[in-house]
Design a protein around this motif. Structure first.
Motif: not given
Length: 122
Positions: A6-15
């Motif tokens: 399994h590969v999960y791509f996550v973007r950071y939270g609000l800056t």
């Protein structure tokens, strides 16, 4: 026998600061409320998955490291288990390599980057 990965791509939270191309600032930390809430939400979600992440890669930017630190904390790993990859950033856009105070972004050591925000989570 085939094993699933399994590969999960996550973007950071609000800056905290808006990330505006050709203006910066590029290395903005997470927003003190909404960015951390989003990071914690995705961390909890990943930790509750049937196959939680075993490895966490992150760019060297503050917001990405903060989000990655929340993820490793939620899955029971240490901050030193984050694999920092400098190539996961848009270094080819020089206008974005600026700190919030307007100074040029400087390369940090891996330990400096790991130590930047983990205390904020504990």
């Amino acid at each position: 026998m085939t094993t699933k990965q399994h590969v999960y791509f996550v973007r950071y939270g609000l800056t905290k600061y808006p990330l505006v191309e050709n203006e910066g600032p590029y290395d903005s930390p997470l927003h003190p409320i909404h960015g951390y809430e989003q990071g914690l939400a995705i961390s909890r979600k990943l930790a509750s998955m049937p196959c939680p992440p075993e490895v966490v890669y992150s760019s060297s930017l503050h917001r990405s490291l903060s989000t990655s630190q929340m993820i490793v904390h939620a899955i029971g790993k240490t901050k030193n288990s984050i694999l920092v990859e400098d190539g996961l950033v848009e270094w080819l856009t020089p206008s974005l390599t600026v700190e919030p105070d307007g100074t040029r972004l400087k390369i940090r050591s891996v330990q400096d980057r790991i130590d930047m925000t983990f205390d904020e989570i504990d």
